[in-house]
Design a protein around this motif. Structure first.
Motif, PDB file in Angstrom:
ATOM      1  N   GLY A 152      -1.286  -1.687  -8.994  1.00  0.00           N
ATOM      2  CA  GLY A 152      -2.052  -2.931  -8.975  1.00  0.00           C
ATOM      3  C   GLY A 152      -2.756  -3.109  -7.648  1.00  0.00           C
ATOM      4  N   ASN A 153      -3.646  -4.097  -7.618  1.00  0.00           N
ATOM      5  CA  ASN A 153      -4.417  -4.419  -6.418  1.00  0.00           C
ATOM      6  C   ASN A 153      -3.646  -5.483  -5.621  1.00  0.00           C
ATOM      7  OD1 ASN A 153      -6.280  -5.324  -4.535  1.00  0.00           O
ATOM      8  ND2 ASN A 153      -7.979  -5.412  -5.982  1.00  0.00           N
ATOM      9  N   PHE A 154      -3.421  -5.230  -4.326  1.00  0.00           N
ATOM     10  CA  PHE A 154      -2.663  -6.220  -3.548  1.00  0.00           C
ATOM     11  C   PHE A 154      -3.396  -7.549  -3.416  1.00  0.00           C
ATOM     12  CE2 PHE A 154      -4.234  -3.512   0.185  1.00  0.00           C
ATOM     13  CZ  PHE A 154      -5.223  -4.411   0.609  1.00  0.00           C
ATOM     14  N   ASP A 185      -0.520  -1.132   4.827  1.00  0.00           N
ATOM     15  CA  ASP A 185      -0.943   0.021   5.651  1.00  0.00           C
ATOM     16  C   ASP A 185      -2.309   0.404   5.059  1.00  0.00           C
ATOM     17  OD1 ASP A 185      -1.160   2.434   7.016  1.00  0.00           O
ATOM     18  OD2 ASP A 185       0.318   3.467   5.780  1.00  0.00           O
ATOM     19  N   THR A 218       0.871  -1.185   0.000  1.00  0.00           N
ATOM     20  CA  THR A 218       0.000   0.000   0.000  1.00  0.00           C
ATOM     21  C   THR A 218       0.909   1.238   0.000  1.00  0.00           C
ATOM     22  OG1 THR A 218      -0.033  -0.215   2.400  1.00  0.00           O
ATOM     23  CG2 THR A 218      -1.966  -1.051   1.225  1.00  0.00           C
ATOM     24  N   LEU A 219       1.549   1.446  -1.115  1.00  0.00           N
ATOM     25  CA  LEU A 219       2.656   2.404  -1.184  1.00  0.00           C
ATOM     26  C   LEU A 219       2.263   3.838  -0.825  1.00  0.00           C
ATOM     27  CD1 LEU A 219       5.621   2.839  -1.999  1.00  0.00           C
ATOM     28  CD2 LEU A 219       4.847   3.078  -4.357  1.00  0.00           C
ATOM     29  N   GLY A 220       1.066   4.262  -1.233  1.00  0.00           N
ATOM     30  CA  GLY A 220       0.663   5.656  -0.997  1.00  0.00           C
ATOM     31  C   GLY A 220       1.685   6.599  -1.593  1.00  0.00           C
ATOM     32  N   LEU A 221       2.049   7.638  -0.844  1.00  0.00           N
ATOM     33  CA  LEU A 221       3.052   8.576  -1.341  1.00  0.00           C
ATOM     34  C   LEU A 221       4.466   8.087  -1.039  1.00  0.00           C
ATOM     35  CD1 LEU A 221       1.282  11.942  -0.444  1.00  0.00           C
ATOM     36  CD2 LEU A 221       1.546  10.934  -2.709  1.00  0.00           C
ATOM     37  N   ASP A 269       0.511   0.188  -5.482  1.00  0.00           N
ATOM     38  CA  ASP A 269      -0.681   0.953  -5.117  1.00  0.00           C
ATOM     39  C   ASP A 269      -1.733   0.770  -6.208  1.00  0.00           C
ATOM     40  OD1 ASP A 269      -1.081   3.324  -2.787  1.00  0.00           O
ATOM     41  OD2 ASP A 269      -2.581   3.256  -4.406  1.00  0.00           O
ATOM     42  N   TRP A 270      -2.966   0.637  -5.765  1.00  0.00           N
ATOM     43  CA  TRP A 270      -4.079   0.368  -6.680  1.00  0.00           C
ATOM     44  C   TRP A 270      -4.472   1.623  -7.454  1.00  0.00           C
ATOM     45  CZ3 TRP A 270      -9.563  -1.495  -4.770  1.00  0.00           C
ATOM     46  CH2 TRP A 270     -10.162  -2.258  -5.762  1.00  0.00           C
ATOM     47  N   GLY A 306      -6.390   1.076   3.997  1.00  0.00           N
ATOM     48  CA  GLY A 306      -7.272   2.239   3.849  1.00  0.00           C
ATOM     49  C   GLY A 306      -6.828   3.167   2.751  1.00  0.00           C
ATOM     50  N   HIS A 335      -6.437  11.211  -0.664  1.00  0.00           N
ATOM     51  CA  HIS A 335      -7.806  10.837  -1.035  1.00  0.00           C
ATOM     52  C   HIS A 335      -8.824  11.691  -0.286  1.00  0.00           C
ATOM     53  CE1 HIS A 335      -5.830   6.875  -2.173  1.00  0.00           C
ATOM     54  NE2 HIS A 335      -6.388   7.306  -3.278  1.00  0.00           N
ATOM     55  N   GLY A 379       5.796   7.060   2.093  1.00  0.00           N
ATOM     56  CA  GLY A 379       6.377   7.355   3.412  1.00  0.00           C
ATOM     57  C   GLY A 379       7.072   6.162   4.061  1.00  0.00           C
ATOM     58  N   HIS A 380       6.368   5.033   4.151  1.00  0.00           N
ATOM     59  CA  HIS A 380       6.983   3.853   4.777  1.00  0.00           C
ATOM     60  C   HIS A 380       8.121   3.311   3.909  1.00  0.00           C
ATOM     61  CE1 HIS A 380       3.231   3.751   7.225  1.00  0.00           C
ATOM     62  NE2 HIS A 380       4.057   3.291   8.135  1.00  0.00           N
ATOM     63  N   ILE A 440     -10.892   3.814  -5.163  1.00  0.00           N
ATOM     64  CA  ILE A 440      -9.434   3.931  -5.039  1.00  0.00           C
ATOM     65  C   ILE A 440      -8.831   3.852  -6.440  1.00  0.00           C
ATOM     66  CG2 ILE A 440      -7.348   2.759  -4.215  1.00  0.00           C
ATOM     67  CD1 ILE A 440      -8.962   1.996  -1.679  1.00  0.00           C
TER      68      ILE A 440
HETATM   69  C1  LIG Z   1      -2.868   4.515   4.272  1.00  0.00           C
HETATM   70  S1  LIG Z   1      -2.364   4.721   2.631  1.00  0.00           S
HETATM   71  C2  LIG Z   1      -0.684   4.229   2.650  1.00  0.00           C
HETATM   72  C3  LIG Z   1       0.256   5.327   2.996  1.00  0.00           C
HETATM   73  C4  LIG Z   1       1.718   4.961   2.864  1.00  0.00           C
HETATM   74  N1  LIG Z   1       2.109   3.922   3.780  1.00  0.00           N
HETATM   75  C5  LIG Z   1       2.591   6.198   3.051  1.00  0.00           C
HETATM   76  O1  LIG Z   1       3.374   6.206   4.008  1.00  0.00           O
HETATM   77  O2  LIG Z   1       2.496   7.118   2.266  1.00  0.00           O
HETATM   78  C6  LIG Z   1      -3.076   3.343   1.833  1.00  0.00           C
HETATM   79  C7  LIG Z   1      -2.757   3.248   0.360  1.00  0.00           C
HETATM   80  O3  LIG Z   1      -3.154   1.957  -0.083  1.00  0.00           O
HETATM   81  C8  LIG Z   1      -3.725   2.044  -1.350  1.00  0.00           C
HETATM   82  N2  LIG Z   1      -4.613   0.881  -1.488  1.00  0.00           N
HETATM   83  C9  LIG Z   1      -5.822   0.683  -0.909  1.00  0.00           C
HETATM   84  N3  LIG Z   1      -6.317  -0.509  -1.262  1.00  0.00           N
HETATM   85  C10 LIG Z   1      -5.377  -1.091  -2.048  1.00  0.00           C
HETATM   86  C11 LIG Z   1      -5.309  -2.342  -2.726  1.00  0.00           C
HETATM   87  N4  LIG Z   1      -6.314  -3.229  -2.648  1.00  0.00           N
HETATM   88  N5  LIG Z   1      -4.198  -2.617  -3.439  1.00  0.00           N
HETATM   89  C12 LIG Z   1      -3.154  -1.730  -3.502  1.00  0.00           C
HETATM   90  N6  LIG Z   1      -3.195  -0.509  -2.924  1.00  0.00           N
HETATM   91  C13 LIG Z   1      -4.289  -0.205  -2.197  1.00  0.00           C
HETATM   92  C14 LIG Z   1      -4.431   3.388  -1.367  1.00  0.00           C
HETATM   93  O4  LIG Z   1      -4.542   3.884  -2.676  1.00  0.00           O
HETATM   94  C15 LIG Z   1      -3.501   4.249  -0.513  1.00  0.00           C
HETATM   95  O5  LIG Z   1      -2.596   4.955  -1.304  1.00  0.00           O
END
Ligand SMILES: C[S@@+](CC[C@H](N)C(=O)[O-])C[C@H]1O[C@@H](n2cnc3c(N)ncnc32)[C@H](O)[C@@H]1O
Length: 295
Positions: free
Chosen positions: A80-82, A103, A31-34, A55-56, A105, A110, A36-37, A130
Motif C-alpha cells: 500500500g501507499n503510506f 526510509d 517503506t519496507l523495501g527488502l 511497501d507501495w 525514495g 529499483h 533491512g530496517h 514505484i
Molecule cells: C529506500 S527503500 C527502503 C529500504 C528498506 N528500509 C530496507 O532496509 O530494505 C524505500 C522503499 O519505499 C517504497 N516506497 C516508496 N514510496 C512509497 C509509498 N508512498 N508508500 C509505500 N512505500 C513506498 C519503495 O518501493 C522502496 O521499496
C-alpha cells in the motif's frame, strides 16, 4: 538481471536506536523495501512486539514477505501507499503505534532492474513507477507534457540547465516519441556536456521525473499527517531523506509539529552516516535522519 537483489539499509544502527522506545511495542516500517530496517527492529524487539511493513511496490512487498517469513506473526507485510497509512492501520484494527519509520525514495532493486526504468546506467523503458499499477509514467511526462511543465519540474528539482534540457526533449519528441532511459540520458549528455562533475548531468532530471511520477512530495506530506494521530504518547516518528527537497519538507513539518506543543524534537540536527558507512555504501552519502516524539 532478475536475480537476487540486495539493498544495504542506511543508518541502520542510528535509526533503530532512536526509534525503539519500548521493546514490546508495535512499529510500522512505512517503506519496507527488502526489509533491512524491519529485520533489525525485530532482532531488537521482544516476542510481544510486532512490526508491520508497508511497501507501495507489489514486487517489493512480495520479496519482503519472503524475507520476513522466519519472524512468523511478529511481522506482517502490507502492500500500500503510506499516504493512506490511516486506512491501512484502521484495517489492521490498530488505534495506537509505538514508532513509525519512513526510509524515503526507492530501493537498490529499483535502480538495478532495468525494466523498472529508474536507472541512468542501464537501458530500460521510460517508466519509473514505484507501483506499476499507477497511470502516470515517465514516458507520459516526457512525450506529452508541455515544455513549460517539464522545464518547471526539473528546475524545481535543482537542474540549472532546465531550459536547455526541456527544449531538447520537446524537439526530439516532435520527430518520434522517446522510449528509453538511455535515449533520455544520451540526449541530456549532448546538451549538457559531462565535465567530470560529481554527478551525471542527467541525475537531476531523472530524480525530477521519479518524484513527479510517484507524487513523492505529496505522499510524504500526507504520510506524516495521516500517521500523526496513531502515535501514542512517547512514540517516535523517524524519517530518512536522500535529497534536500525531501529534507526541507521533513524539517519544516517537524518544526510545525513541535511548535504545536504536542511533539518534541529528538534530533535537533539531522543524523548523517559515518564516513565508514559512506565508504561501504555510496547511496548513504546524502542520507539524513530526523526523529520526533509525541510528547
Ligand atoms: C529506500 S527503500 C527502503 C529500504 C528498506 N528500509 C530496507 O532496509 O530494505 C524505500 C522503499 O519505499 C517504497 N516506497 C516508496 N514510496 C512509497 C509509498 N508512498 N508508500 C509505500 N512505500 C513506498 C519503495 O518501493 C522502496 O521499496
Amino acid at each position: 538481471m532478475d536475480g537476487n537483489y540486495t539493498h544495504l539499509p542506511v543508518l541502520l544502527e542510528e535509526t533503530t536506536q532512536l526509534l525503539i522506545t519500548d521493546k514490546s511495542g508495535i512499529y510500522i516500517d512505512a517503506t519496507l523495501g527488502l526489509g533491512g530496517h524491519a529485520i533489525k527492529m525485530l532482532a531488537i524487539l521482544d516476542d510481544k512486539a510486532k512490526v508491520i511493513g508497508v511497501d507501495w511496490d507489489p514486487e517489493m512487498a512480495a520479496l519482503a514477505a519472503k524475507n520476513l517469513e522466519p519472524y512468523g506473526t511478529r511481522a506482517k507485510v502490507i502492500q500500500g501507499n503510506f499516504a493512506n497509512i490511516d486506512e491501512i492501520l484502521k484495517r489492521e484494527d490498530l488505534a495506537g503505534v509505538t514508532g513509525i519509520l519512513f526510509d524515503l525514495g526507492i530501493s537498490s532493486l529499483h535502480f538495478d532492474k532495468p525494466s523498472r526504468g529508474f536507472s541512468l546506467k542501464h537501458e530500460g523503458p521510460l517508466d519509473m513507477r514505484i507501483n506499476p499499477g499507477n497511470p502516470l509514467t515517465a514516458y507520459s511526462i516526457i512525450n506529452h507534457w508541455p515544455y513549460e511543465q517539464i522545464e518547471h519540474l526539473i528546475r524545481v528539482c535543482g537542474e540549472r540547465h532546465s531550459n536547455k534540457i526541456a527544449r531538447a526533449i520537446v524537439d526530439k519528441r516532435s520527430a518520434k516519441p522517446m522510449e528509453t532511459t538511455a535515449e533520455l540520458r544520451d540526449l541530456i549528455e549532448r546538451v549538457v556536456p559531462f565535465r567530470g562533475e560529481k554527478i551525471h548531468p542527467a541525475t537531476k532530471t531523472f530524480l525530477a521525473l521519479r518524484v513527479a511520477v510517484n507524487y513523492e512530495f505529496d505522499n510524504l506530506t500526507r504520510g506524516i499527517q495521516k500517521a500523526m494521530p496513531f502515535l501514542t504518547k512517547g512514540a517516535r516518528m523517524g524519517i530518512i531523506t536522500f535529497h534536500s527537497l525531501e529534507d526541507r519538507i521533513v524539517k519544516e513539518t517537524f518544526k510545525i509539529m513541535a511548535d504545536m506543543g504536542e511533539w518534541k524534537m529528538v534530533t535537533r540536527k539531522p543524523i548523517i552516516p559515518s564516513e565508514a558507512e559512506v565508504t561501504l555504501n555510496k547511496r548513504a552519502r546524502s542520507a539524513k535522519l530526523r526523529v520526533i516524539e509525541k510528547a
